[in-house]
Design an enzyme around this catalytic site. Structure first.
Site, PDB file in Angstrom:
ATOM      1  N   GLU A  52       0.960  -1.069   0.000  1.00 48.76           N
ATOM      2  CA  GLU A  52       0.098   0.121   0.051  1.00 48.76           C
ATOM      3  C   GLU A  52       0.929   1.235   0.038  1.00 48.76           C
ATOM      4  OE1 GLU A  52      -3.464  -1.952   2.179  1.00 48.76           O
ATOM      5  OE2 GLU A  52      -2.379  -0.759   3.591  1.00 48.76           O
ATOM      6  N   CYS A  59       7.013  -7.344   6.835  1.00 48.69           N
ATOM      7  CA  CYS A  59       8.191  -6.843   7.455  1.00 48.69           C
ATOM      8  C   CYS A  59       8.714  -7.975   8.585  1.00 48.69           C
ATOM      9  CB  CYS A  59       7.757  -5.628   8.483  1.00 48.69           C
ATOM     10  SG  CYS A  59       8.846  -4.968   9.050  1.00 48.69           S
ATOM     11  N   CYS A 107       2.134  -2.906  15.196  1.00 49.39           N
ATOM     12  CA  CYS A 107       1.994  -2.806  14.098  1.00 49.39           C
ATOM     13  C   CYS A 107       1.520  -3.992  13.085  1.00 49.39           C
ATOM     14  CB  CYS A 107       3.352  -2.514  13.452  1.00 49.39           C
ATOM     15  SG  CYS A 107       3.571  -2.277  11.840  1.00 49.39           S
ATOM     16  N   SER A 156      11.935   5.090  14.839  1.00 49.05           N
ATOM     17  CA  SER A 156      10.979   4.877  15.497  1.00 49.05           C
ATOM     18  C   SER A 156      11.405   4.150  16.798  1.00 49.05           C
ATOM     19  CB  SER A 156      10.192   3.531  14.770  1.00 49.05           C
ATOM     20  OG  SER A 156       9.715   4.158  13.496  1.00 49.05           O
ATOM     21  N   LEU A 157      11.298   5.035  17.957  1.00 53.69           N
ATOM     22  CA  LEU A 157      11.992   4.779  19.196  1.00 53.69           C
ATOM     23  C   LEU A 157      10.862   4.300  19.846  1.00 53.69           C
ATOM     24  CD1 LEU A 157      14.355   5.143  20.882  1.00 53.69           C
ATOM     25  CD2 LEU A 157      13.872   7.355  21.585  1.00 53.69           C
ATOM     26  N   HIS A 158       9.701   4.866  20.449  1.00 51.53           N
ATOM     27  CA  HIS A 158       8.634   4.536  20.949  1.00 51.53           C
ATOM     28  C   HIS A 158       8.883   4.065  22.514  1.00 51.53           C
ATOM     29  CE1 HIS A 158       6.825   4.863  16.975  1.00 51.53           C
ATOM     30  NE2 HIS A 158       7.222   3.726  16.684  1.00 51.53           N
TER      31      HIS A 158
END
Ligand code: SAH
Ligand code: SF4
Length: 338
Positions: free
Chosen positions: A82, A102, A109, A202-204
């Protein structure tokens, strides 16, 4: 252009043919080599033996009421990716995918939950930009769709070169962001290219205990290793780094987390992008309420860390961060085609 010059040479074509081919492909956007009518028939035939040009149209476009459009591309039988078109006042951004699925398995996710199917070629990434009806109006690109771009390093770099080539699609590298879950080996390689893109991390989470729970990549490269690679990256590129922080209620949204985050990021010229965690079917993570999100932002700012809250776009069509997933053929056949 340099690559087309090499092709022209290999085919025994005149030197100027490379520019002609570049124009046919990127300006006139032909769908076959036959249409390149200022090349000799002999050369067109020889080219067709070895190369192909063209566009793979999206198989579906789903429109959100906020203007966002999610496009679905078929890579091969059973494999789809997408891309999300995001118009704004004076710019239009495309969020592209770099892999079908992924390998990183981040707990929040949808793409991660699907597992990995394939790397996209540079052409397949570029096609997402090239094939949508709004292509000519695009001003910005974010490599923030499905997949981990630094796990598909060579194709991602080749894509960046192609989309920014001034003889081609001509999107300035400063208008491009690449997001990674923290593939340290890839960040080190990327630094060698010294591109003026924006690197998003992307630490989060502010510590390994939380990050290990939500992002398995942290077990290979922990926060210390990641932030040390970021510091090195910044030394080389002098570019501000963007840290993505998806706020998940009860997991990483406390005052203590905000303080710890500020301490961890000391000395890095950066910006924090707070993303209210988007709901995905596969887990129970929830975003904090609006008040808590603003309180987290204010805490960061009061401690001197620049932070903004990302608007959620495309939520009604599952096009927001973490909501993209490859479709099965059955799902596509049941979906509305716009
Ligand atoms: N694989 C790369 C590129 C994808 S970018 C990466 O992870 O950085 C997509 C961004 O959305 C990443 O910052 C990702 O961590 C974030 N994300 C994933 N799931 C999410 C969710 N449910 N809510 C909010 N953000 C999410
Ligand atoms: Fe992959 Fe990024 Fe999703 Fe993690 S957040 S699973 S790295 S696409």
């Amino acid at each position: 252009l340099a690559e087309l010059q090499a092709v022209a040479k290999e085919m025994g074509m005149p030197g100027f043919a490379a520019r002609q081919m570049m124009e046919w492909v990127y300006v006139r956007r032909v769908r076959s080599i036959d249409e390149m009518t200022n090349l000799s028939l002999k050369h067109r035939e020889a080219l067709s033996q070895q190369y192909e040009v063209g566009i793979s149209d999206p198989v579906e476009g789903i429109h959100s009421k906020d203007g966002t459009i999610k496009y679905l591309f078929k890579i091969r039988e059973g494999q789809f990716v997408e891309a999300v078109y995001i118009p704004d006042d004076n710019r239009a951004t495309l969020c592209v995918s770099s892999q079908v699925g992924c390998k990183m398995h981040c707990a929040f996710c949808t793409t991660g939950r699907q597992g990995f199917s394939a790397h996209l070629t540079a052409g397949e990434i570029l096609n997402q930009f090239y094939a949508i009806p709004e292509s000519a109006s695009l001003t910005n690109v974010v490599m923030m769709g499905m997949g981990e771009p630094l796990d598909n390093f060579d194709n991602s770099i080749q894509f960046l070169k192609l989309v920014s080539d001034e003889n081609g699609l001509n999107i300035g590298l400063r208008h491009i962001s690449l997001s990674t879950s923290g593939v340290v080996s890839g960040i080190k390689r990327l630094a060698e290219y010294n591109l003026p893109i924006t690197l998003s991390i992307s630490l989060h989470a502010p510590n390994d205990e939380i990050r290990n729970r939500t992002m398995p990549v942290n077990k290979k490269w922990n926060i210390d290793a990641l932030l040390s690679a970021c510091r090195e990256y910044q030394k080389v590129t002098t570019r501000r780094i963007s840290f993505e922080y998806a706020l998940i209620e009860g997991i990483n949204d406390s005052d203590a987390c905000a303080k710890e985050l500020v301490t961890r990021l000391k000395g890095i010229m950066c910006h924090v992008n707070l993303i209210p965690a988007n709901p995905v079917k596969e887990n129970t993570f929830k975003k904090p309420d609006r008040k808590a999100i603003i309180a987290f932002q204010k805490k960061l700012e009061s401690l001197g860390l620049n932070a903004t809250i990302r608007r959620t776009l495309g939520a009604d069509i599952d096009a927001s961060c973490g909501q993209l997933k490859k479709k099965t053929k059955e799902e596509i056949e049941g979906a509305t085609i716009c």
